[in-house]
Scaffold this active site. Structure first.
Site, PDB file in Angstrom:
ATOM      1  N   ARG A   1       0.764  -1.317  -0.128  1.00 12.65           N
ATOM      2  CA  ARG A   1       0.018  -0.163   0.034  1.00 12.65           C
ATOM      3  C   ARG A   1       0.782   1.219  -0.140  1.00 12.65           C
ATOM      4  NH1 ARG A   1      -2.938   2.925   4.202  1.00 12.65           N
ATOM      5  NH2 ARG A   1      -4.982   3.782   3.499  1.00 12.65           N
TER       6      ARG A   1
ATOM      7  N   SER B   1     -12.820  -4.276  -0.632  1.00  8.68           N
ATOM      8  CA  SER B   1     -13.259  -3.640   0.551  1.00  8.68           C
ATOM      9  C   SER B   1     -14.749  -3.669   0.689  1.00  8.68           C
ATOM     10  CB  SER B   1     -12.613  -2.377   1.041  1.00  8.68           C
ATOM     11  OG  SER B   1     -11.346  -2.483   1.057  1.00  8.68           O
TER      12      SER B   1
ATOM     13  N   LYS C   1      -6.118   4.524   8.978  1.00 10.77           N
ATOM     14  CA  LYS C   1      -6.841   5.029   7.539  1.00 10.77           C
ATOM     15  C   LYS C   1      -7.695   6.010   8.280  1.00 10.77           C
ATOM     16  CE  LYS C   1      -8.982   3.130   3.610  1.00 10.77           C
ATOM     17  NZ  LYS C   1     -10.055   3.828   3.506  1.00 10.77           N
TER      18      LYS C   1
END
Length: 211
Positions: free
Chosen positions: A42, A111, A140
């Protein structure tokens, strides 16, 4: 490389903000030694050239440990380096479109926060779901919390594997027992720790205990 429930048991998501004096490569290798079964790279801020170079290195590292390797969001990087697949969010490219680009043999994770999103992702061709945040998380900023009852409903509604994500640690993972998840995805629980290998070993034992 395809994904199955066993490969999703301990899913690590990288975050270079925790590297301190270490390198991300070394942290990932330590995590793999500790038993991580799946890796997502990521990167939100790297330029394309550096991202490509890093993805190539991580792909080789994961292959050496026979662990599936996917890229977060960036379908083009995943295609270019020949990653095992890609993970996309609700605001990213839909799974069916990713499948058109990457082909039938690649892993696609999506997701989801609701049963409706989960069912649609499965119909669109997702191989697994990442559901969360199941606990409060700082990794996040825009994470939406998903109640554990909803997590159970999602697990019951789909045939593909479900991975819980968001704020999971060695201290709270046992609270996910009975939800039906196939594994956990973590960031800081491994990469913010002083010894990622030991952190991964402990987490893997804890998640195996609730299967």
């Amino acid at each position: 490389m395809r994904c199955d429930k066993e490969s999703l048991l301990l899913y690590a998501v990288t975050d270079r903000s925790w590297t301190k004096n270490d390198t991300l490569y070394h942290q990932v290798e330590e995590a793999l030694k500790g038993g991580v079964t799946f890796l997502q790279l990521r990167e939100k801020d790297l330029n394309t050239e550096n991202f490509l170079q890093e993805a190539e290195e991580m792909k080789k590292l994961c292959a050496a440990y026979r662990v599936p390797f996917v890229i977060n969001d960036n379908v083009e990087i995943a295609r270019t380096v020949g990653a095992d697949g890609v993970h996309v969010g609700q605001d990213d490219m839909p799974a069916w479109k990713v499948r058109e680009i990457l082909g039938e043999d690649k892993i696609i994770g999506v997701s989801a926060q609701t049963v409706e999103q989960a069912i649609k992702a499965e119909k669109d061709g997702a191989d697994y779901l990442g559901v969360g945040a199941v606990f409060p998380t700082s990794s996040k900023a825009d994470a939406v919390e998903v109640e554990h009852a909803t997590l159970r409903d999602i697990c019951a509604a789909v045939q593909i594997p479900v991975v819980a994500i968001g704020g999971i640690s060695a201290e709270n993972v046992s609270q996910l027992a009975g939800t039906g998840i196939d594994g956990i995805a973590v960031i800081s629980a491994i990469f913010a720790q002083d010894f990622p290998k030991l952190a991964a070993e402990e987490l893997k034992k804890k998640v195996e205990a609730i299967q």
